[in-house]
Motif scaffolding. Structure first.
Motif, PDB file in Angstrom:
ATOM      1  N   TYR A   1       2.496  -3.071  -9.654  1.00  0.00           N
ATOM      2  CA  TYR A   1       2.682  -4.105  -8.736  1.00  0.00           C
ATOM      3  C   TYR A   1       3.994  -3.938  -8.041  1.00  0.00           C
ATOM      4  O   TYR A   1       4.066  -4.010  -6.719  1.00  0.00           O
ATOM      5  CB  TYR A   1       2.892  -5.339  -9.768  1.00  0.00           C
ATOM      6  N   ALA A   2       5.164  -3.394  -8.476  1.00  0.00           N
ATOM      7  CA  ALA A   2       6.322  -3.132  -7.807  1.00  0.00           C
ATOM      8  C   ALA A   2       6.095  -2.019  -6.692  1.00  0.00           C
ATOM      9  O   ALA A   2       6.674  -2.408  -5.690  1.00  0.00           O
ATOM     10  CB  ALA A   2       7.553  -2.881  -8.755  1.00  0.00           C
ATOM     11  N   PHE A   3       5.738  -0.977  -7.132  1.00  0.00           N
ATOM     12  CA  PHE A   3       5.441   0.370  -6.399  1.00  0.00           C
ATOM     13  C   PHE A   3       4.682  -0.179  -5.123  1.00  0.00           C
ATOM     14  O   PHE A   3       4.793  -0.072  -4.062  1.00  0.00           O
ATOM     15  CB  PHE A   3       4.597   1.463  -6.873  1.00  0.00           C
ATOM     16  N   SER A   4       3.562  -0.848  -5.353  1.00  0.00           N
ATOM     17  CA  SER A   4       2.610  -1.261  -4.331  1.00  0.00           C
ATOM     18  C   SER A   4       3.375  -2.196  -3.360  1.00  0.00           C
ATOM     19  O   SER A   4       3.085  -2.445  -2.322  1.00  0.00           O
ATOM     20  CB  SER A   4       1.251  -1.910  -4.790  1.00  0.00           C
ATOM     21  N   GLY A   5       4.116  -3.124  -4.076  1.00  0.00           N
ATOM     22  CA  GLY A   5       5.008  -4.163  -3.154  1.00  0.00           C
ATOM     23  C   GLY A   5       5.919  -3.562  -2.464  1.00  0.00           C
ATOM     24  O   GLY A   5       5.945  -3.794  -0.995  1.00  0.00           O
ATOM     25  N   LEU A   6       6.846  -2.663  -2.907  1.00  0.00           N
ATOM     26  CA  LEU A   6       7.623  -1.768  -1.881  1.00  0.00           C
ATOM     27  C   LEU A   6       6.757  -0.961  -0.788  1.00  0.00           C
ATOM     28  O   LEU A   6       7.259  -0.987   0.333  1.00  0.00           O
ATOM     29  CB  LEU A   6       8.282  -0.880  -2.959  1.00  0.00           C
ATOM     30  N   SER A   7       5.714  -0.553  -1.271  1.00  0.00           N
ATOM     31  CA  SER A   7       4.953   0.146  -0.211  1.00  0.00           C
ATOM     32  C   SER A   7       4.436  -0.803   1.052  1.00  0.00           C
ATOM     33  O   SER A   7       4.574  -0.606   2.233  1.00  0.00           O
ATOM     34  CB  SER A   7       3.585   0.709  -0.732  1.00  0.00           C
TER      35      SER A   7
ATOM     36  N   PHE B   1       5.381   5.309  -1.862  1.00  0.00           N
ATOM     37  CA  PHE B   1       5.278   4.228  -3.029  1.00  0.00           C
ATOM     38  C   PHE B   1       4.012   3.474  -3.195  1.00  0.00           C
ATOM     39  O   PHE B   1       3.697   3.269  -4.271  1.00  0.00           O
ATOM     40  CB  PHE B   1       6.173   2.862  -2.562  1.00  0.00           C
ATOM     41  N   GLY B   2       3.143   3.786  -2.085  1.00  0.00           N
ATOM     42  CA  GLY B   2       1.660   3.308  -2.370  1.00  0.00           C
ATOM     43  C   GLY B   2       0.838   4.343  -3.350  1.00  0.00           C
ATOM     44  O   GLY B   2       0.000   3.801  -4.161  1.00  0.00           O
ATOM     45  N   LEU B   3       1.273   5.433  -3.183  1.00  0.00           N
ATOM     46  CA  LEU B   3       0.344   6.544  -4.050  1.00  0.00           C
ATOM     47  C   LEU B   3       0.820   6.350  -5.488  1.00  0.00           C
ATOM     48  O   LEU B   3       0.258   6.280  -6.408  1.00  0.00           O
ATOM     49  CB  LEU B   3       0.799   7.756  -3.586  1.00  0.00           C
ATOM     50  N   LYS B   4       2.228   5.849  -5.621  1.00  0.00           N
ATOM     51  CA  LYS B   4       2.763   5.577  -7.023  1.00  0.00           C
ATOM     52  C   LYS B   4       1.923   4.472  -7.725  1.00  0.00           C
ATOM     53  O   LYS B   4       1.869   4.373  -8.920  1.00  0.00           O
ATOM     54  CB  LYS B   4       4.158   5.687  -7.058  1.00  0.00           C
ATOM     55  N   GLY B   5       1.976   3.463  -7.156  1.00  0.00           N
ATOM     56  CA  GLY B   5       1.204   2.136  -7.292  1.00  0.00           C
ATOM     57  C   GLY B   5      -0.165   2.272  -7.529  1.00  0.00           C
ATOM     58  O   GLY B   5      -0.521   1.976  -8.738  1.00  0.00           O
ATOM     59  N   TYR B   6      -0.893   3.128  -6.899  1.00  0.00           N
ATOM     60  CA  TYR B   6      -2.120   3.472  -7.034  1.00  0.00           C
ATOM     61  C   TYR B   6      -2.310   4.390  -8.419  1.00  0.00           C
ATOM     62  O   TYR B   6      -3.182   3.803  -9.086  1.00  0.00           O
ATOM     63  CB  TYR B   6      -2.831   4.288  -5.682  1.00  0.00           C
ATOM     64  N   ASN B   7      -1.469   5.317  -8.580  1.00  0.00           N
ATOM     65  CA  ASN B   7      -1.629   5.905  -9.559  1.00  0.00           C
ATOM     66  C   ASN B   7      -1.284   5.350 -11.008  1.00  0.00           C
ATOM     67  O   ASN B   7      -2.192   5.474 -11.933  1.00  0.00           O
ATOM     68  CB  ASN B   7      -0.792   7.347  -9.742  1.00  0.00           C
ATOM     69  N   ALA B   8      -0.155   4.442 -11.029  1.00  0.00           N
ATOM     70  CA  ALA B   8      -0.296   3.690 -12.228  1.00  0.00           C
ATOM     71  C   ALA B   8      -1.321   2.698 -12.574  1.00  0.00           C
ATOM     72  O   ALA B   8      -1.559   2.354 -13.599  1.00  0.00           O
ATOM     73  CB  ALA B   8       1.237   2.886 -11.838  1.00  0.00           C
ATOM     74  N   ALA B   9      -1.722   1.967 -11.440  1.00  0.00           N
ATOM     75  CA  ALA B   9      -3.049   1.211 -11.562  1.00  0.00           C
ATOM     76  C   ALA B   9      -3.896   1.733 -12.066  1.00  0.00           C
ATOM     77  O   ALA B   9      -4.729   1.035 -13.164  1.00  0.00           O
ATOM     78  CB  ALA B   9      -3.425   0.313 -10.100  1.00  0.00           C
ATOM     79  N   LYS B  10      -4.287   2.759 -11.793  1.00  0.00           N
ATOM     80  CA  LYS B  10      -5.663   3.553 -12.215  1.00  0.00           C
ATOM     81  C   LYS B  10      -5.500   3.945 -13.740  1.00  0.00           C
ATOM     82  O   LYS B  10      -6.377   3.912 -14.378  1.00  0.00           O
ATOM     83  CB  LYS B  10      -5.744   4.999 -11.561  1.00  0.00           C
TER      84      LYS B  10
ATOM     85  N   ARG C   1      -5.558  -3.420  -4.436  1.00  0.00           N
ATOM     86  CA  ARG C   1      -4.540  -3.721  -3.734  1.00  0.00           C
ATOM     87  C   ARG C   1      -3.765  -2.540  -3.230  1.00  0.00           C
ATOM     88  O   ARG C   1      -3.537  -2.397  -2.136  1.00  0.00           O
ATOM     89  CB  ARG C   1      -3.618  -4.860  -4.387  1.00  0.00           C
ATOM     90  N   SER C   2      -3.419  -1.589  -4.058  1.00  0.00           N
ATOM     91  CA  SER C   2      -2.702  -0.353  -3.819  1.00  0.00           C
ATOM     92  C   SER C   2      -3.807   0.400  -2.600  1.00  0.00           C
ATOM     93  O   SER C   2      -2.921   1.016  -1.900  1.00  0.00           O
ATOM     94  CB  SER C   2      -2.289   0.400  -4.911  1.00  0.00           C
ATOM     95  N   ALA C   3      -4.816   0.589  -2.844  1.00  0.00           N
ATOM     96  CA  ALA C   3      -5.635   1.351  -1.837  1.00  0.00           C
ATOM     97  C   ALA C   3      -5.849   0.641  -0.625  1.00  0.00           C
ATOM     98  O   ALA C   3      -5.666   1.351   0.209  1.00  0.00           O
ATOM     99  CB  ALA C   3      -7.055   1.270  -2.550  1.00  0.00           C
ATOM    100  N   GLU C   4      -5.799  -0.551  -0.620  1.00  0.00           N
ATOM    101  CA  GLU C   4      -5.699  -1.177   0.428  1.00  0.00           C
ATOM    102  C   GLU C   4      -4.375  -1.160   1.503  1.00  0.00           C
ATOM    103  O   GLU C   4      -4.616  -0.929   2.747  1.00  0.00           O
ATOM    104  CB  GLU C   4      -5.970  -2.814   0.535  1.00  0.00           C
TER     105      GLU C   4
END
Length: 277
Positions: free
Chosen positions: A231-237, A252-261, A271-274
């Motif tokens: 959530y935090a990584f995607s939020g920063l993205s 940051f978006g890629l970090k968020g996506y990988n953590a969510a996966k 969310r991160s993919a969008e």
């Protein structure tokens, strides 16, 4: 052997057997709680491992025929399915657990299930209905002085208020939950509150404050779970995207996506993919 001694020995043996039986029951109850604790360690990182421990807890609870423990396990199944976004299965478990808690007059159990039902309604955009369940739940928790579930209800109330564009009310709910979670030394909840405060600042276009709170979660001395990290990584993205810093937004978006996966959290993956797209 005199009859009095014989009688005393019989009593001692009986007491020993009763004590062993009591200890066995206590240990079994501890086993259920142990497995629930182990499951929670993996709730936000490894669904299969979390489920593995819940199945073990369920076996012990059923063997004991302890309805409250059985309901605790079912409730935790619901929570784990909620985390990965399987709302239909989560709701089935919350309803089943609430029926057992109700039959046992377990008010805290009922409060947890009201909160769970609210989360499902929230997931489907029915925030006004969700707020009713959260407020019923928090009323029970405050009456029973249960701070842990009170904090979680404040977080959930804040999320629904955010979804309804009631940003000032949501900010107050998140601030109160952060204050209580810090006081209670509940790191997981305080990190969640900071993530949500960051999101409110984003909605208000306060990007520096947004970045401050998200970064505070990631830099915490206690490493956040993968759910909060995603959530935090995607939020920063999202924040850096709005600032026009596209490279940081992608990183940051890629970090968020990988953590969510890894967590298998469908909402966070979407969310991160969008944001990355």
């Amino acid at each position: 052997m005199p009859r009095i001694i014989k009688f005393s020995v019989t009593i001692l043996v009986s007491l020993f057997m009763l004590q062993n039986k009591a200890n066995a029951n206590t240990n079994s109850r501890d086993s259920v709680n142990y497995y629930l604790r182990e499951s929670k360690k993996y709730s936000y990182s490894d669904f299969n491992k979390a489920k593995f421990y819940l199945v073990k807890a369920e076996r012990v609870a059923k063997k004991l025929n302890n309805k409250n423990l059985i309901a605790d396990v079912i409730y935790n199944f619901g929570s784990n399915y909620y985390i990965i976004g399987s709302y239909d299965i989560a709701l089935q478990n919350y309803i089943k657990a609430s029926e057992i808690y109700d039959s046992e007059n377990n008010k805290i159990g009922l409060a947890k299930c009201l909160m769970g039902k609210g989360l499902i309604q929230q997931g489907f955009g029915r925030d006004k209905e969700a707020l009713k369940n959260f407020k019923k739940s928090i009323t029970i928790c405050r009456a029973l002085k249960d701070k842990k579930i009170t904090i979680k209800n404040l977080l959930n109330i804040g999320v629904s208020q955010t979804n309804l564009n009631e940003y000032d009310e949501a900010y107050k709910s998140f601030k109160e939950s952060l204050k209580l979670s810090v006081k209670n030394k509940s790191t997981e909840d305080s990190q969640m509150a900071m993530n949500k405060l960051a999101n409110i600042h984003y909605m208000k276009n306060n990007l520096d404050s947004t970045i401050y709170y998200y970064q505070k979660v990631l830099d915490d001395s206690v490493k956040p779970n993968l759910w909060e990290e995603a959530y935090a990584f995607s939020g920063l993205s999202e924040a850096y995207l709005k600032k026009g810093d596209y490279q940081k937004a992608i990183d940051f978006g890629l970090k968020g996506y990988n953590a969510a996966k890894i967590v298998r959290a469908k909402w966070d993956i979407a969310r991160s993919a969008e944001i990355i797209s």
